[in-house]
Design a protein around this motif. Structure first.
Motif, short mmCIF file in Angstrom:
data_model
loop_
_atom_site.label_atom_id
_atom_site.label_comp_id
_atom_site.label_asym_id
_atom_site.label_seq_id
_atom_site.Cartn_x
_atom_site.Cartn_y
_atom_site.Cartn_z
N MET A 1 -23.42 1.19 18.57
CA MET A 1 -23.40 1.65 19.94
C MET A 1 -24.58 1.01 20.66
SD MET A 1 -23.72 5.50 21.54
CE MET A 1 -22.36 6.10 20.63
N TYR A 2 -24.33 0.53 21.86
CA TYR A 2 -25.36 -0.12 22.68
C TYR A 2 -25.47 0.60 24.02
CZ TYR A 2 -24.62 -3.81 19.30
OH TYR A 2 -24.49 -4.53 18.13
N ILE A 4 -27.14 0.64 27.92
CA ILE A 4 -27.74 -0.16 28.97
C ILE A 4 -29.00 0.58 29.42
CG2 ILE A 4 -27.40 -1.27 31.21
CD1 ILE A 4 -25.45 -2.24 29.05
N HIS A 5 -30.15 0.02 29.13
CA HIS A 5 -31.41 0.66 29.48
C HIS A 5 -31.79 0.34 30.93
CE1 HIS A 5 -35.83 1.30 29.37
NE2 HIS A 5 -35.45 2.37 28.69
N CYS A 9 -24.17 -4.91 33.40
CA CYS A 9 -23.35 -5.83 32.61
C CYS A 9 -21.90 -5.68 33.06
CB CYS A 9 -23.42 -5.49 31.12
SG CYS A 9 -24.99 -5.81 30.36
N PHE A 62 -22.80 2.97 28.06
CA PHE A 62 -22.83 2.41 26.72
C PHE A 62 -21.51 1.74 26.38
CE2 PHE A 62 -21.66 6.84 26.63
CZ PHE A 62 -20.51 6.85 25.85
N GLY A 64 -19.44 -0.29 22.60
CA GLY A 64 -19.51 -0.56 21.17
C GLY A 64 -19.37 0.66 20.31
N ARG A 81 -31.68 -4.88 29.92
CA ARG A 81 -32.28 -4.40 28.68
C ARG A 81 -31.27 -3.50 27.99
NH1 ARG A 81 -37.91 -1.77 29.42
NH2 ARG A 81 -37.56 -1.48 27.19
N ILE A 82 -30.97 -3.83 26.72
CA ILE A 82 -30.00 -3.07 25.94
C ILE A 82 -30.70 -2.52 24.71
CG2 ILE A 82 -27.89 -3.24 24.57
CD1 ILE A 82 -26.94 -5.39 26.48
N ARG A 83 -30.36 -1.29 24.38
CA ARG A 83 -30.88 -0.69 23.14
C ARG A 83 -29.71 -0.38 22.24
NH1 ARG A 83 -35.98 3.10 24.72
NH2 ARG A 83 -37.12 1.43 25.74
N GLY A 84 -29.83 -0.76 21.00
CA GLY A 84 -28.73 -0.56 20.07
C GLY A 84 -29.06 0.11 18.82
#
Length: 84
Positions: A1-2, A4-5, A9, A62, A64, A81-84
């Protein structure tokens, strides 16, 4: 899972169309028949690939988590910036 910080996108899907040339000279876009994985160009039709924006992902959203991402691209629209 990602997640969007920050930033945005686009979720974009590639679709294949058949551009048919009618006897009148006009053109028509059609989806290929179901099960036809590789349509071919002929003198009366041309295979084209188009990209359709499905949605815009913004901060806090998010992707994924099991969705089918076949022929789908996540494209950054500027700095992201993406956090996964």
């Amino acid at each position: 899972m990602y997640f969007i910080h920050s930033g945005k996108c686009k979720e974009v899907r590639a679709l294949t169309f058949i551009k048919k040339i009618m006897p009148s000279g006009k053109t028509r876009l059609q989806l290929p028949p179901i099960g036809c994985s590789n349509p071919r160009n002929t003198s009366r039709q041309k295979v084209e690939r188009k990209f359709l924006t499905l949605r815009v992902l913004e901060k806090g959203e998010f992707f994924g988590v099991g969705e089918d991402l076949t022929n789908t691209y996540i494209i950054a629209d500027g700095w992201v910036r993406i956090r996964g």
